[in-house]
Write an enzyme that holds these catalytic residues in place. Sequence first.
Site, PDB file in Angstrom:
ATOM      1  N   HIS A 168       4.147  11.047  -1.171  1.00  0.00           N
ATOM      2  CA  HIS A 168       2.938  10.790  -0.392  1.00  0.00           C
ATOM      3  C   HIS A 168       2.616  11.983   0.521  1.00  0.00           C
ATOM      4  O   HIS A 168       2.163  11.829   1.655  1.00  0.00           O
ATOM      5  CB  HIS A 168       3.115   9.525   0.442  1.00  0.00           C
ATOM      6  CG  HIS A 168       1.874   8.697   0.642  1.00  0.00           C
ATOM      7  ND1 HIS A 168       1.660   7.512  -0.004  1.00  0.00           N
ATOM      8  CD2 HIS A 168       0.767   8.883   1.421  1.00  0.00           C
ATOM      9  CE1 HIS A 168       0.492   6.998   0.383  1.00  0.00           C
ATOM     10  NE2 HIS A 168      -0.069   7.821   1.255  1.00  0.00           N
ATOM     11  N   TYR A 214      -3.705  -0.283  -3.524  1.00  0.00           N
ATOM     12  CA  TYR A 214      -2.743  -0.764  -2.533  1.00  0.00           C
ATOM     13  C   TYR A 214      -2.650  -2.255  -2.807  1.00  0.00           C
ATOM     14  O   TYR A 214      -3.642  -2.972  -2.724  1.00  0.00           O
ATOM     15  CB  TYR A 214      -3.216  -0.479  -1.105  1.00  0.00           C
ATOM     16  CG  TYR A 214      -2.886   0.923  -0.649  1.00  0.00           C
ATOM     17  CD1 TYR A 214      -1.611   1.442  -0.818  1.00  0.00           C
ATOM     18  CD2 TYR A 214      -3.852   1.720  -0.043  1.00  0.00           C
ATOM     19  CE1 TYR A 214      -1.304   2.726  -0.393  1.00  0.00           C
ATOM     20  CE2 TYR A 214      -3.542   3.012   0.379  1.00  0.00           C
ATOM     21  CZ  TYR A 214      -2.269   3.502   0.190  1.00  0.00           C
ATOM     22  OH  TYR A 214      -1.960   4.763   0.611  1.00  0.00           O
ATOM     23  N   THR A 217       0.264   2.391  -5.945  1.00  0.00           N
ATOM     24  CA  THR A 217       1.078   3.138  -4.978  1.00  0.00           C
ATOM     25  C   THR A 217       2.160   2.242  -4.406  1.00  0.00           C
ATOM     26  O   THR A 217       1.873   1.206  -3.800  1.00  0.00           O
ATOM     27  CB  THR A 217       0.175   3.703  -3.868  1.00  0.00           C
ATOM     28  OG1 THR A 217      -0.786   4.556  -4.493  1.00  0.00           O
ATOM     29  CG2 THR A 217       0.981   4.500  -2.845  1.00  0.00           C
ATOM     30  N   SER A 230      -9.182   5.857  -3.902  1.00  0.00           N
ATOM     31  CA  SER A 230      -8.250   5.051  -3.105  1.00  0.00           C
ATOM     32  C   SER A 230      -8.796   3.649  -2.869  1.00  0.00           C
ATOM     33  O   SER A 230      -9.997   3.462  -2.659  1.00  0.00           O
ATOM     34  CB  SER A 230      -8.029   5.743  -1.760  1.00  0.00           C
ATOM     35  OG  SER A 230      -7.439   4.846  -0.842  1.00  0.00           O
ATOM     36  N   LYS A 257       2.867   5.144  -8.516  1.00  0.00           N
ATOM     37  CA  LYS A 257       2.861   6.353  -7.683  1.00  0.00           C
ATOM     38  C   LYS A 257       3.860   6.203  -6.540  1.00  0.00           C
ATOM     39  O   LYS A 257       3.894   5.173  -5.860  1.00  0.00           O
ATOM     40  CB  LYS A 257       1.454   6.573  -7.120  1.00  0.00           C
ATOM     41  CG  LYS A 257       1.308   7.734  -6.154  1.00  0.00           C
ATOM     42  CD  LYS A 257      -0.172   8.008  -5.904  1.00  0.00           C
ATOM     43  CE  LYS A 257      -0.397   9.149  -4.929  1.00  0.00           C
ATOM     44  NZ  LYS A 257      -0.207   8.777  -3.534  1.00  0.00           N
TER      45      LYS A 257
HETATM   46  C1  FNR Z   1      -3.114  10.193   1.251  1.00  0.00           C
HETATM   47  N1  FNR Z   1      -2.450   9.671   0.144  1.00  0.00           N
HETATM   48  C2  FNR Z   1      -2.828   8.437  -0.349  1.00  0.00           C
HETATM   49  N2  FNR Z   1      -2.199   7.943  -1.453  1.00  0.00           N
HETATM   50  C3  FNR Z   1      -2.585   6.765  -1.982  1.00  0.00           C
HETATM   51  O1  FNR Z   1      -2.002   6.348  -2.974  1.00  0.00           O
HETATM   52  N3  FNR Z   1      -3.609   6.056  -1.410  1.00  0.00           N
HETATM   53  C4  FNR Z   1      -4.274   6.481  -0.307  1.00  0.00           C
HETATM   54  O2  FNR Z   1      -5.192   5.834   0.172  1.00  0.00           O
HETATM   55  C5  FNR Z   1      -3.845   7.701   0.270  1.00  0.00           C
HETATM   56  N4  FNR Z   1      -4.444   8.167   1.403  1.00  0.00           N
HETATM   57  C6  FNR Z   1      -4.101   9.408   1.893  1.00  0.00           C
HETATM   58  C7  FNR Z   1      -4.772   9.896   3.010  1.00  0.00           C
HETATM   59  C8  FNR Z   1      -4.502  11.188   3.461  1.00  0.00           C
HETATM   60  C9  FNR Z   1      -5.255  11.710   4.623  1.00  0.00           C
HETATM   61  C10 FNR Z   1      -3.539  11.982   2.796  1.00  0.00           C
HETATM   62  C11 FNR Z   1      -3.257  13.395   3.228  1.00  0.00           C
HETATM   63  C12 FNR Z   1      -2.852  11.480   1.711  1.00  0.00           C
HETATM   64  C13 FNR Z   1      -1.409  10.472  -0.549  1.00  0.00           C
HETATM   65  C14 FNR Z   1      -2.044  11.338  -1.627  1.00  0.00           C
HETATM   66  O3  FNR Z   1      -2.490  10.581  -2.709  1.00  0.00           O
HETATM   67  C15 FNR Z   1      -1.018  12.347  -2.198  1.00  0.00           C
HETATM   68  O4  FNR Z   1       0.140  11.671  -2.597  1.00  0.00           O
HETATM   69  C16 FNR Z   1      -0.643  13.430  -1.195  1.00  0.00           C
HETATM   70  O5  FNR Z   1      -1.742  13.837  -0.424  1.00  0.00           O
HETATM   71  C17 FNR Z   1      -0.076  14.626  -1.958  1.00  0.00           C
HETATM   72  O6  FNR Z   1       0.424  15.567  -1.106  1.00  0.00           O
HETATM   73  P1  FNR Z   1      -0.379  16.867  -0.622  1.00  0.00           P
HETATM   74  O7  FNR Z   1      -1.060  17.491  -1.837  1.00  0.00           O
HETATM   75  O8  FNR Z   1      -1.366  16.405   0.401  1.00  0.00           O
HETATM   76  O9  FNR Z   1       0.695  17.703  -0.051  1.00  0.00           O
END
Ligand code: FNR
Length: 380
Positions: free
Chosen positions: A275, A143, A169, A119, A251
């Site tokens: 997400h 980001y 994303t 990330s 994404k």
């Molecule tokens: C995320 N996700 C996320 N996505 C992204 O593109 N950059 C990021 O920094 C983050 N940070 C993040 C923090 C936390 C705590 C969570 C739970 C999720 C989203 C992540 O990449 C992904 O899309 C989801 O977590 C997928 O869903 P599930 O498997 O958690 O249900």
Amino acid sequence: YEIYLNGMTGAVPRLPTDLTRLEALVEQRLGPGPVGYVAGSAGNGGTALANRAALDRRRIVPRMLRDVHERDLSVEVLGRALPAPLALAPVGVLSIMHPDAECAAARAAAAQGVPYILSSASSTPMEQVAEAMGDAERWFQLYWAKDREVTRSFLGRARASGFSVLVVTLDTPLLAWRPRDLDQAYLPFLHGVGTANYFTDPAFLAGLAKPVHEDLNAAVLRFVGMFADPGKTWPDLAFLRENWDGPIVLKGVLHPDDALLAAEAGMDGVVVSNHGGRQVAGSVAAADALPRVARAVGDRLTVLFDSGVRTGDDVFKALALGARAVLLGRPYVYGLGLDGQAGVEHVIRCLLAEFDLTLALSGHATPATVTAGDLQESPA
Ligand code: FNR
């Protein structure tokens, strides 16, 4: 059989093999702020529930008497040969789960041969994570900052650190209404967590009047101000295409028309994702969006999927709905919180072992033969 054989000497796994039990264990061990941040979702949590329901509603219809004696889980994704249709999703601020944070997760991914997507909002600078991974497959999630120079600098650093695929994303130009974080008044970034890539970036630091250690507040505010940009539109993608020579994956795509726009903009793939239910409350479930997106793009883009994957049969279902591979989010984060690198490896191994068995017991020797015909929607 490894687990059963170990059991003959009385040893049982340190963590549950049903990965859906991990969240409750993390809840007992870590404070409500960090757990709420990871487990929480947008609004009343309905999108996260819908993600699960959409996967649960689809049931596998297994086929019998097919030779599944020898199996091969490998798939080709964006020109890369992966050992299985799985990558670790980008999750920021992992130091709230474990002091070894992203390095532990990245090492676990490397040890299991699974790509790690770092990330932008990691607690560890990207160069350090790259070093922890050696030559292992790593992708960088962007980001997309308001400031072009910072974005350009991030892309250059990621390239130089061996990140080969750029995952952009799109669904987080603003942080959503997340009641668990609001009720705890807790946002890791405001404590300087998740800012490591920015606070080590020359283009970012050049915009500060004082060094970060002398004025943390000003640095955090500059980060918050540029973190993402709700003003961006499709033509802006040309900037990324010009500044990144590897594959680019968008994404957070849920609408088939957006997937077509991605193809027109010269992108290489999309991640069908909401997400993990953390952005649009009331959003379509990711698994319901997946077949429409996959049908719309056909062979023009690589389609990946996340949001709600918890078990091996979820991976199977995502492939049947049109994904080439899935990203795993919260379960590995809980594994990290419970047992560091070993916890993440446990999660990856359980998920892939269960996927392998699901594949075999459903009559498939490889992911390539799984199709929509292997699923049936259960009556409502
Ligand atoms: C995320 N996700 C996320 N996505 C992204 O593109 N950059 C990021 O920094 C983050 N940070 C993040 C923090 C936390 C705590 C969570 C739970 C999720 C989203 C992540 O990449 C992904 O899309 C989801 O977590 C997928 O869903 P599930 O498997 O958690 O249900």
